[in-house]
Write a protein that holds these residues in place. Sequence first.
Motif, PDB file in Angstrom:
ATOM      1  N   GLY A   1       0.816  -1.216   0.000  1.00 33.30           N
ATOM      2  CA  GLY A   1       0.000   0.000   0.000  1.00 33.30           C
ATOM      3  C   GLY A   1       0.846   1.261   0.000  1.00 33.30           C
ATOM      4  O   GLY A   1       0.524   2.233  -0.677  1.00 33.30           O
ATOM      5  N   ALA A   2       1.945   1.244   0.758  1.00 31.48           N
ATOM      6  CA  ALA A   2       2.834   2.410   0.804  1.00 31.48           C
ATOM      7  C   ALA A   2       3.475   2.661  -0.552  1.00 31.48           C
ATOM      8  O   ALA A   2       3.638   3.810  -0.969  1.00 31.48           O
ATOM      9  N   VAL A   3       3.823   1.602  -1.267  1.00 31.19           N
ATOM     10  CA  VAL A   3       4.385   1.748  -2.608  1.00 31.19           C
ATOM     11  C   VAL A   3       3.335   2.367  -3.534  1.00 31.19           C
ATOM     12  O   VAL A   3       3.639   3.269  -4.328  1.00 31.19           O
ATOM     13  N   ALA A   4       2.076   1.913  -3.429  1.00 27.20           N
ATOM     14  CA  ALA A   4       0.992   2.480  -4.248  1.00 27.20           C
ATOM     15  C   ALA A   4       0.788   3.956  -3.930  1.00 27.20           C
ATOM     16  O   ALA A   4       0.619   4.787  -4.834  1.00 27.20           O
ATOM     17  N   VAL A   5       0.815   4.311  -2.645  1.00 25.17           N
ATOM     18  CA  VAL A   5       0.663   5.717  -2.237  1.00 25.17           C
ATOM     19  C   VAL A   5       1.816   6.552  -2.786  1.00 25.17           C
ATOM     20  O   VAL A   5       1.610   7.656  -3.304  1.00 25.17           O
ATOM     21  N   SER A   6       3.035   6.030  -2.711  1.00 21.60           N
ATOM     22  CA  SER A   6       4.188   6.793  -3.201  1.00 21.60           C
ATOM     23  C   SER A   6       4.100   7.018  -4.708  1.00 21.60           C
ATOM     24  O   SER A   6       4.448   8.091  -5.199  1.00 21.60           O
ATOM     25  N   LYS A   7       3.622   6.031  -5.450  1.00 21.73           N
ATOM     26  CA  LYS A   7       3.454   6.199  -6.901  1.00 21.73           C
ATOM     27  C   LYS A   7       2.397   7.253  -7.206  1.00 21.73           C
ATOM     28  O   LYS A   7       2.541   8.038  -8.140  1.00 21.73           O
ATOM     29  N   MET A   8       1.333   7.265  -6.413  1.00 19.28           N
ATOM     30  CA  MET A   8       0.294   8.279  -6.586  1.00 19.28           C
ATOM     31  C   MET A   8       0.863   9.669  -6.313  1.00 19.28           C
ATOM     32  O   MET A   8       0.602  10.618  -7.044  1.00 19.28           O
ATOM     33  N   LEU A   9       1.682   9.792  -5.272  1.00 19.02           N
ATOM     34  CA  LEU A   9       2.252  11.092  -4.913  1.00 19.02           C
ATOM     35  C   LEU A   9       3.230  11.620  -5.959  1.00 19.02           C
ATOM     36  O   LEU A   9       3.476  12.820  -6.027  1.00 19.02           O
ATOM     37  N   GLU A  10       3.779  10.736  -6.764  1.00 14.92           N
ATOM     38  CA  GLU A  10       4.674  11.179  -7.834  1.00 14.92           C
ATOM     39  C   GLU A  10       3.921  11.994  -8.886  1.00 14.92           C
ATOM     40  O   GLU A  10       4.509  12.841  -9.548  1.00 14.92           O
ATOM     41  N   LYS A  11       2.601  11.765  -9.004  1.00 14.86           N
ATOM     42  CA  LYS A  11       1.813  12.445 -10.032  1.00 14.86           C
ATOM     43  C   LYS A  11       0.787  13.413  -9.472  1.00 14.86           C
ATOM     44  O   LYS A  11       0.357  14.326 -10.164  1.00 14.86           O
ATOM     45  N   ASN A  12       0.377  13.222  -8.226  1.00 17.27           N
ATOM     46  CA  ASN A  12      -0.652  14.075  -7.620  1.00 17.27           C
ATOM     47  C   ASN A  12      -0.031  15.376  -7.147  1.00 17.27           C
ATOM     48  O   ASN A  12       0.987  15.373  -6.457  1.00 17.27           O
ATOM     49  N   ASN A  13      -0.660  16.491  -7.483  1.00 15.23           N
ATOM     50  CA  ASN A  13      -0.143  17.805  -7.100  1.00 15.23           C
ATOM     51  C   ASN A  13      -1.061  18.552  -6.149  1.00 15.23           C
ATOM     52  O   ASN A  13      -0.957  19.770  -6.032  1.00 15.23           O
ATOM     53  N   SER A  14      -1.956  17.839  -5.470  1.00 15.01           N
ATOM     54  CA  SER A  14      -2.875  18.542  -4.581  1.00 15.01           C
ATOM     55  C   SER A  14      -2.757  18.115  -3.122  1.00 15.01           C
ATOM     56  O   SER A  14      -3.096  18.888  -2.236  1.00 15.01           O
ATOM     57  N   ILE A  15      -2.289  16.915  -2.845  1.00 15.17           N
ATOM     58  CA  ILE A  15      -2.255  16.427  -1.461  1.00 15.17           C
ATOM     59  C   ILE A  15      -1.112  17.086  -0.695  1.00 15.17           C
ATOM     60  O   ILE A  15       0.053  16.970  -1.057  1.00 15.17           O
ATOM     61  N   LYS A  16      -1.496  17.787   0.364  1.00 15.21           N
ATOM     62  CA  LYS A  16      -0.524  18.507   1.190  1.00 15.21           C
ATOM     63  C   LYS A  16      -0.253  17.802   2.518  1.00 15.21           C
ATOM     64  O   LYS A  16       0.781  18.021   3.134  1.00 15.21           O
ATOM     65  N   SER A  17      -1.212  16.985   2.959  1.00 19.31           N
ATOM     66  CA  SER A  17      -1.070  16.303   4.240  1.00 19.31           C
ATOM     67  C   SER A  17      -1.414  14.828   4.063  1.00 19.31           C
ATOM     68  O   SER A  17      -2.480  14.493   3.549  1.00 19.31           O
ATOM     69  N   LEU A  18      -0.503  13.960   4.510  1.00 19.32           N
ATOM     70  CA  LEU A  18      -0.690  12.520   4.373  1.00 19.32           C
ATOM     71  C   LEU A  18      -0.410  11.848   5.706  1.00 19.32           C
ATOM     72  O   LEU A  18       0.648  12.041   6.299  1.00 19.32           O
TER      73      LEU A  18
END
Length: 153
Positions: A28-45
Amino acid sequence: VAQLVHGLIHNKCLDTLDLRENNMGDKGAVAVSKMLEKNNSIKSLELVDNRIGSVGALAMAKCLKNNTCLQELGMRECRFGSRAMVALSKSLLINTSLLELRLDTIPTNVGKMYLIQAFKSNTTFKHLSCKRGKHKILKNLLDAPKRKKQRRA
């Protein structure tokens, strides 16, 4: 979790993502990190208590090198070792958007040394929270250089 984060790759509205206690593990952490590589809106995780080990923490460290949006990252009650802590610390030397990192413990003195170096070098990083009281000395070391810089400004 993987399906959820896949749907967030191009989301432009969500700025806070709280995934605590989802038992996501490294996958799951790997999936989240891949999402964060492209997402430009999430400021708090928030990734508290997700059985994230070194593989997941290393993936997060890699994505932090390029992510320019994330400002807060909570990784308390995760289970990664010193190699992952060193990688996270090194990513903080590059990342200028992360302002706060919340951890439980900092594995080994090597991990502490790299984190101190990152904190001293990265002037945008403002807050390190260590849940366990045994890191008060580390926290004081980290706070000292920031206070001096603030007084000069």
